[in-house]
Write an enzyme that holds these catalytic residues in place. Sequence first.
Site, PDB file in Angstrom:
ATOM      1  N   SER A  14     -31.770 -43.542  45.796  1.00  0.00           N
ATOM      2  CA  SER A  14     -32.245 -44.651  46.612  1.00  0.00           C
ATOM      3  C   SER A  14     -32.920 -44.083  47.853  1.00  0.00           C
ATOM      4  CB  SER A  14     -31.060 -45.526  47.013  1.00  0.00           C
ATOM      5  OG  SER A  14     -31.357 -46.258  48.181  1.00  0.00           O
ATOM      6  N   GLU A  20     -31.300 -49.167  32.705  1.00  0.00           N
ATOM      7  CA  GLU A  20     -31.701 -50.433  33.342  1.00  0.00           C
ATOM      8  C   GLU A  20     -33.102 -50.850  32.902  1.00  0.00           C
ATOM      9  OE1 GLU A  20     -30.420 -50.913  37.736  1.00  0.00           O
ATOM     10  OE2 GLU A  20     -30.537 -48.772  37.366  1.00  0.00           O
ATOM     11  N   LYS A  47     -26.553 -42.908  46.471  1.00  0.00           N
ATOM     12  CA  LYS A  47     -26.848 -43.558  45.200  1.00  0.00           C
ATOM     13  C   LYS A  47     -27.374 -42.622  44.123  1.00  0.00           C
ATOM     14  CE  LYS A  47     -26.655 -47.405  44.355  1.00  0.00           C
ATOM     15  NZ  LYS A  47     -27.373 -48.605  44.781  1.00  0.00           N
ATOM     16  N   HIS A  90     -14.092 -59.825  25.892  1.00  0.00           N
ATOM     17  CA  HIS A  90     -14.308 -60.542  27.161  1.00  0.00           C
ATOM     18  C   HIS A  90     -14.383 -59.574  28.338  1.00  0.00           C
ATOM     19  CE1 HIS A  90     -12.957 -64.142  24.871  1.00  0.00           C
ATOM     20  NE2 HIS A  90     -12.106 -63.279  24.361  1.00  0.00           N
TER      21      HIS A  90
END
Length: 464
Positions: free
Chosen positions: A282, A295, A288, A161
């Site tokens: 970024s 991804e 970033k 979980h």
Amino acid sequence: MSAEKTNQSWGGRFSEPVDAFVARFTASVDFDKRLYRHDIMGSIAHATMLEQAGVLSLAERDAIIDGLTQIQAEIEAGQFDWRVDLEDVHMNIEARLTDRIGITGKKLHTGRSRNDQVATDIRLWLRDEIDVIIKEITRLQEGLLAQAEQHAEVIMPGFTHLQTAQPVSFGHHLLAWFEMLSRDHERLVDCRKRVNRMPLGSAALAGTTYPIQREITCRLLGFEAIGGNSLDGVSDRDFAIEFCAAASLAMMHLSRFSEELVLWTSAQFNFIELPDRFCTGSSIMPQKKNPDVPELVRGKSGRVFGALTGLLTLMKGQPLAYNKDNQEDKEPLFDAADTLRDSLRAFADMVPALKPRIEVMREAARRGFSTATDLADYLVRRGLPFRDCHEIVGHAVKYGVATGKDLAEMSLDELRQFSDQIGEDVFAVLTLEGSVNARDHIGGTAPAQVRAAVARGKALLAAR
Ligand code: ARG
């Protein structure tokens, strides 16, 4: 109107040329030209067989093979003029052959149809793609084994979980991905057997009146078996669907793996470091460093699932035998194979470069009461029923939450508030090492078992 003004391959019965838009709409050459190498391979085998069957003379066969070989060189040199009015890869190559060698070129298509030709081409092409893909799977698995071996003793929290559950070896965690990829490999090897059956000789749908010898083309093209029914041979694309199903499962695995890498590289987890070359920045936020490769792989899994659904839908309404619908099989299939191959390649390059932040992982495992089950098991060994032990440890955890102490940080007196069965020897089981070492069976997380699993994995790869 003469046939010259219509399509030269099938214009005979037509009285007007095809509408210009319809010609573009029905053409596939823009995407099926990718099959040129396999198309030529199939044609050379077919011509070779036709000569042995007495349908072509030796001189005709040689002229055809020569012409096709030169066409392949032209294509590879970027000098081939692909024509949309010639519809597809098959008719482009055949028309060029006739340009080059004259009327003998027109004999190549004897005893054959584009229907069995295209079914053969796709299978030959897919067979090669599968071979490249399974090599990339192996390369990725090698990277996982090397990392697992190096980090068998590194401890991280295992999750259920997404909550800290029990400590595990980082190597053990990586080997879970190895197992999944082993099944993906198995599936593709198995799928390849059914891809590798020959439809050539089915002709349009019913077979042909020429004395073809399918054993010859089968052998020349390296097929494992000859398709046993001509109607089935030209029409079913189940082999492509099966490939997309196997590819979807592999992409699903890579997508889950990606999700972990995205989580683990975040500042919140901070478990691993991904080298800069697999990340981008970024344009607005200077701090970033984004895990783009995982991804994208996670995102690209959708394309492959789409190909699977698309091909199933394409096939389900088709009566026997060949229907033009099947021209739509190529783009999803090509895209699925490209996507899987590239995703595997990115992962195979990236995995050996992952660096675990060993102290961060260890600290996270220490913080989350991850050895609570070990304390319960300790009490069971003292003779208490497991359910009671579960409750006792629950109270201890509650106390730990209130006081900000992990179980291993409590004194013996503190622990004995919850059960007088707890003795000094409890601290050995409450350590992270004690916890992982205790799970010492095949498939368990003890570092000794992780090393044994690495050895089994190496043997598996060596036997491929
Ligand atoms: N371009 C076609 C395909 O991809 C080749 C077979 C066409 N056969 C036909 N009779 N129209 O399926």
